[in-house]
Design an enzyme around this catalytic site. Structure first.
Site, mmCIF file in Angstrom:
data_model
loop_
_atom_site.group_PDB
_atom_site.id
_atom_site.type_symbol
_atom_site.label_atom_id
_atom_site.label_comp_id
_atom_site.label_asym_id
_atom_site.label_seq_id
_atom_site.Cartn_x
_atom_site.Cartn_y
_atom_site.Cartn_z
ATOM 1 N N GLU A 1 0.702 -1.125 -0.186
ATOM 2 C CA GLU A 1 -0.622 0.318 0.378
ATOM 3 C C GLU A 1 0.873 1.355 0.034
ATOM 4 O OE1 GLU A 1 -3.718 -0.304 -1.032
ATOM 5 O OE2 GLU A 1 -4.045 -1.385 0.619
ATOM 6 N N THR B 1 2.803 2.100 -2.573
ATOM 7 C CA THR B 1 3.912 1.594 -2.760
ATOM 8 C C THR B 1 4.170 2.254 -4.196
ATOM 9 O OG1 THR B 1 3.260 -0.890 -2.550
ATOM 10 C CG2 THR B 1 4.828 -0.149 -1.459
ATOM 11 N N GLY C 1 -15.874 5.158 -3.173
ATOM 12 C CA GLY C 1 -15.389 5.917 -1.873
ATOM 13 C C GLY C 1 -15.365 5.027 -0.697
ATOM 14 N N SER D 1 -13.538 5.289 -8.113
ATOM 15 C CA SER D 1 -12.418 5.639 -9.542
ATOM 16 C C SER D 1 -11.645 4.815 -11.021
ATOM 17 C CB SER D 1 -11.631 6.627 -8.698
ATOM 18 O OG SER D 1 -11.215 5.973 -7.656
ATOM 19 N N ASP E 1 -4.409 0.888 -9.328
ATOM 20 C CA ASP E 1 -5.621 0.606 -9.464
ATOM 21 C C ASP E 1 -6.205 0.445 -10.424
ATOM 22 O OD1 ASP E 1 -5.783 1.550 -6.095
ATOM 23 O OD2 ASP E 1 -6.207 3.629 -7.002
ATOM 24 N N TYR F 1 -3.441 12.275 0.678
ATOM 25 C CA TYR F 1 -2.639 11.764 0.065
ATOM 26 C C TYR F 1 -1.694 12.668 -0.651
ATOM 27 C CZ TYR F 1 -1.936 8.059 -4.544
ATOM 28 O OH TYR F 1 -1.735 7.553 -5.037
#
Ligand code: GLA
Length: 391
Positions: A34, A36, A122, A128, A172, A222
């Site tokens: 995560e 990364t 979300g 997304s 993603d 983020y």
């Protein structure tokens, strides 16, 4: 909650014709790795059976007409002139994709689109990316543009960066598109080389618990993490010129230069370098069929995301703490960008129902909120499902 049939009939009601193209776009999980991806490290995601279904057709107009069924919102995207940003986030994800195709020289025309599904927004399962990859697949099909799936992933990432304004990594979009049934995608985010590892978890299964705390990646946290990591690279480079990203740095180097990095950047760098090491251990355990060795590494990742990377929240901390106490669970952590969304848990199949009931009850008591549980399956990634060719 929609399925293909309801999306198709909404298309027919709204536009008075049957759709030409049907696309199924996938959400994703990530076992480990995560934060990364934008540090050029490894990730270990998979596409899951949480979908956004798209129905689409050319409309011969100079604008796209789009209906987001899950939230009952309708909008249009003009194709004349420069693409404009909207105050609605979801439409920006679509417009950004059109903008990228136009930059590639695609001669765009109007499209009618209806989309919706069973992928909660979300919640850390990357709705997304599903929106981007599904729409990008629709556009490439409708305008007969030749592009590979890894290139669609890159195009969608550029769209997020340049149009939407989210400096996300590639995980993603890549996972949503390149996922394969029953397999995890081990992706090297530096080279984009990848291999599939069978998701063989023995007696355990993956259960997601949705905290229903909604996160928003456009929020500055983020972006701040991305910047803090870049700052870490700049500092470490002074001592080790070969370091181009945190992927090139070791935990030992980070520990040695704690003072130079300063407290915040040190914590971020320590997390990222440790996470890459954990991921490689997880891959080894899975290859050797030792699923039980994966669990403790997930708890370690959670502690890192909570204390060093500081992207958890009290609700998901509660879910992970509860899971840690429960005899059915061997591993648990916050999944995705953070600040809410889902925890991912490895749960003994024979006791999943009991765990789910217990965690939901405890969560309700603690936060007066209803958590949702998903026992997800790993499936083939985003693709065109049907295309009617009229002659
Ligand atoms: C979000 C981003 C990804 C990745 C994860 C954290 O999902 O879109 O690129 O950085 O957060 O691992």
């Amino acid at each position: 909650m929609h399925n293909f049939d309801s999306i198709k009939s909404l298309f027919e009601q709204r536009f008075g014709s049957t759709p030409t193209y049907e696309i199924r776009a996938c959400g994703r999980i990530n076992i480990i790795g995560e934060h990364t991806d934008y540090n050029m490290g490894y990730v270990l995601p998979a596409a899951i059976d949480k979908f956004i279904f798209f129905a689409g057709a050319l409309n011969g107009l100079d604008h796209c007409r789009v209906y987001a069924a899950d939230i009952d919102e309708y909008d249009t995207i003009p194709l004349t002139g420069i693409f404009q940003k909207s105050s609605r986030l979801w439409i920006n994800y679509l417009t950004g994709i059109l903008d990228q195709y136009r930059q590639q020289g695609v001669n765009l025309g109007g499209l009618d689109v209806v989309f919706g599904g069973n992928l909660p927004l979300g919640s850390g399962m990357s709705s997304s990316a599903a929106l981007e990859t599904g729409f990008a697949t629709l556009v490439k099909t409708a305008f007969e543009f030749e592009i590979t799936k890894p290139d669609i992933a890159r195009l969608a990432q550029r769209s997020s960066h340049q149009f939407v304004g989210v400096p996300c990594g590639i995980m993603d979009q890549f996972a949503s598109l390149m996922g394969r049934e029953k397999q995890l995608v081990l992706l090297d985010c530096r080279s984009l080389e990848y291999e599939y590892i069978p998701c063989d978890l023995g007696q355990y299964e993956i259960v997601l618990i949705n905290s229903k705390v909604s996160h928003d990646l456009s929020e500055s946290a983020y972006e701040a993490r991305v910047e803090e990591c870049a700052e870490g690279v700049k500092i470490l480079q002074q001592f080790y010129p070969a370091i181009q990203s945190l992927r090139d740095a070791s935990k030992e180097q980070v520990l040695k230069h704690a003072d130079d990095l300063g407290p915040t950047v040190f914590k971020r760098c320590l997390y990222v370098t440790s996470e890459n090491e954990r991921l490689l251990k997880v891959c080894e355990a899975l290859r050797e069929g030792q699923a039980e060795d994966v669990g403790p590494l997930l708890f370690e990742t959670h502690a890192g995301l909570r204390d060093l990377y500081e992207v958890s929240c009290k609700e998901v901390d509660f879910l992970v703490d509860f899971a840690e106490q429960h005899p059915a669970v061997i591993g648990s952590r916050i999944m995705g960008g953070g600040f809410g969304g889902c925890s991912i848990n490895l749960v003994d199949r024979s006791q999943s129902e009991a765990f789910i009931a217990a965690v939901k009850k405890a969560y309700q008591q603690a936060f007066d909120k209803e958590a949702e549980a998903y026992q997800v399956d790993i499936v083939d990634g985003t693709d065109l499902v049907k295309s009617i060719i009229y002659s």
